[in-house]
Enzyme design. Structure first.
Site, PDB file in Angstrom:
ATOM      1  N   SER A 145     -21.359 -17.594  14.890  1.00 19.90           N
ATOM      2  CA  SER A 145     -22.451 -18.040  14.026  1.00 19.90           C
ATOM      3  C   SER A 145     -23.560 -16.985  14.017  1.00 19.90           C
ATOM      4  O   SER A 145     -23.298 -15.826  13.695  1.00 19.90           O
ATOM      5  CB  SER A 145     -22.935 -19.420  14.497  1.00 19.90           C
ATOM      6  OG  SER A 145     -23.703 -20.063  13.512  1.00 19.90           O
TER       7      SER A 145
ATOM      8  N   HIS B  63     -17.322 -26.109  12.453  1.00 18.27           N
ATOM      9  CA  HIS B  63     -18.143 -24.948  12.787  1.00 18.27           C
ATOM     10  C   HIS B  63     -17.950 -24.516  14.243  1.00 18.27           C
ATOM     11  O   HIS B  63     -18.003 -23.325  14.566  1.00 18.27           O
ATOM     12  CB  HIS B  63     -19.622 -25.260  12.522  1.00 18.27           C
ATOM     13  CG  HIS B  63     -20.513 -24.057  12.645  1.00 18.27           C
ATOM     14  ND1 HIS B  63     -20.395 -22.971  11.808  1.00 18.27           N
ATOM     15  CD2 HIS B  63     -21.526 -23.778  13.505  1.00 18.27           C
ATOM     16  CE1 HIS B  63     -21.311 -22.061  12.140  1.00 18.27           C
ATOM     17  NE2 HIS B  63     -21.995 -22.526  13.170  1.00 18.27           N
TER      18      HIS B  63
END
Length: 245
Positions: free
Chosen positions: A87, A224
């Site tokens: 991320s 995610h």
């Protein structure tokens, strides 16, 4: 200050792997990875303002943060060093790799996990950016994505401790601007979950534009934080030169 944590030193390892945590994350996220990656000596980046560095000022400029990490990584470059960032950490790893390449010390591979390519970091979206969100809104956004930090934010005993650096990271990343410059020479591999609400297949594939070296793109099962349940160990091993594995 300690920028890097190595849970299992391996002085005879042929390669090193430096892991960059996500926004709100810490080096402990990668603590168990060394067990599954015997080919590497694994190091994890310790961002200021959390864990053992809790009393230090939070980083506010991603480019400056990358510069300080680049200095800390230099002593590791006596052998090939790969970067993996998740991320926000993928963009920090990328900017760190750019600085090292400019200094004539390129990394051997960049793995970008669960991240849009840096040139897409400020693609317009509905809603507010982190600069306009209050702390509770940012906490809610992270909780919706899941991950270990979300569990801490849900615990009242930890929330007051965790919230400042979670919000600081989100705001720093929101203020990041990609700067044009030379492409990376090193190989780049992008990995993203097929159910990631933040990173589409096209977002991950766009990492190809940051390198003139080989590029690979993997879509894996998960959201995610796919790498909590299914860390990309096989992909990292595949990235090693033939004969090292």
């Amino acid at each position: 200050m300690t920028w890097l944590k190595c849970p299992e030193p391996r002085p005879l390892a042929t390669h090193r792997l430096v892991c960059f945590p996500h926004a709100g994350g810490s080096a402990s996220f990668f603590h168990e990875w060394a067990r599954e990656l015997p080919e590497y000596e694994v190091h994890a980046v310790c961002y200021p303002g959390r864990a053992a560095r809790l009393g230090e000022p939070l980083p506010t400029d991603l480019h400056q943060l990358a510069g300080e990490i680049a200095e800390a990584v230099l002593p590791l470059l006596d052998r090939p060093v790969a970067f993996l960032g998740h991320s926000m950490g993928a963009v920090v790893a990328y900017e760190t790799a750019r600085l090292l390449q400019a200094a004539g010390r390129p990394v051997s591979h960049l793995y970008a996990s669960g991240a849009r390519a840096p040139q897409l970091a400020h693609r317009p979206e509905p809603g507010r950016g982190a600069q306009e969100m209050d702390d509770e809104d940012i906490a809610d956004a992270l909780t919706a994505l899941g991950g270990t930090d979300a569990e801490l934010l849900a615990d009242p005993d930890f929330r007051e401790l965790v919230l400042p650096y979670v919000c600081g990271d989100f705001r720093m990343f929101d203020a990041y601007e990609h700067r044009p410059g030379p492409l990376l020479d090193s190989p780049v591999t992008a990995v993203a979950g097929d159910g990631d609400p933040q990173v589409s297949t096209a977002d991950a594939a766009a990492w190809e534009a940051v390198t003139q070296g080989p590029f690979r793109h993997h879509t894996v099962p998960g959201d995610h934080f796919y790498l909590i349940a299914r860390p990309p160990f096989a992909i990292l091993s595949q990235g090693l030169p033939h004969g090292v594995r």
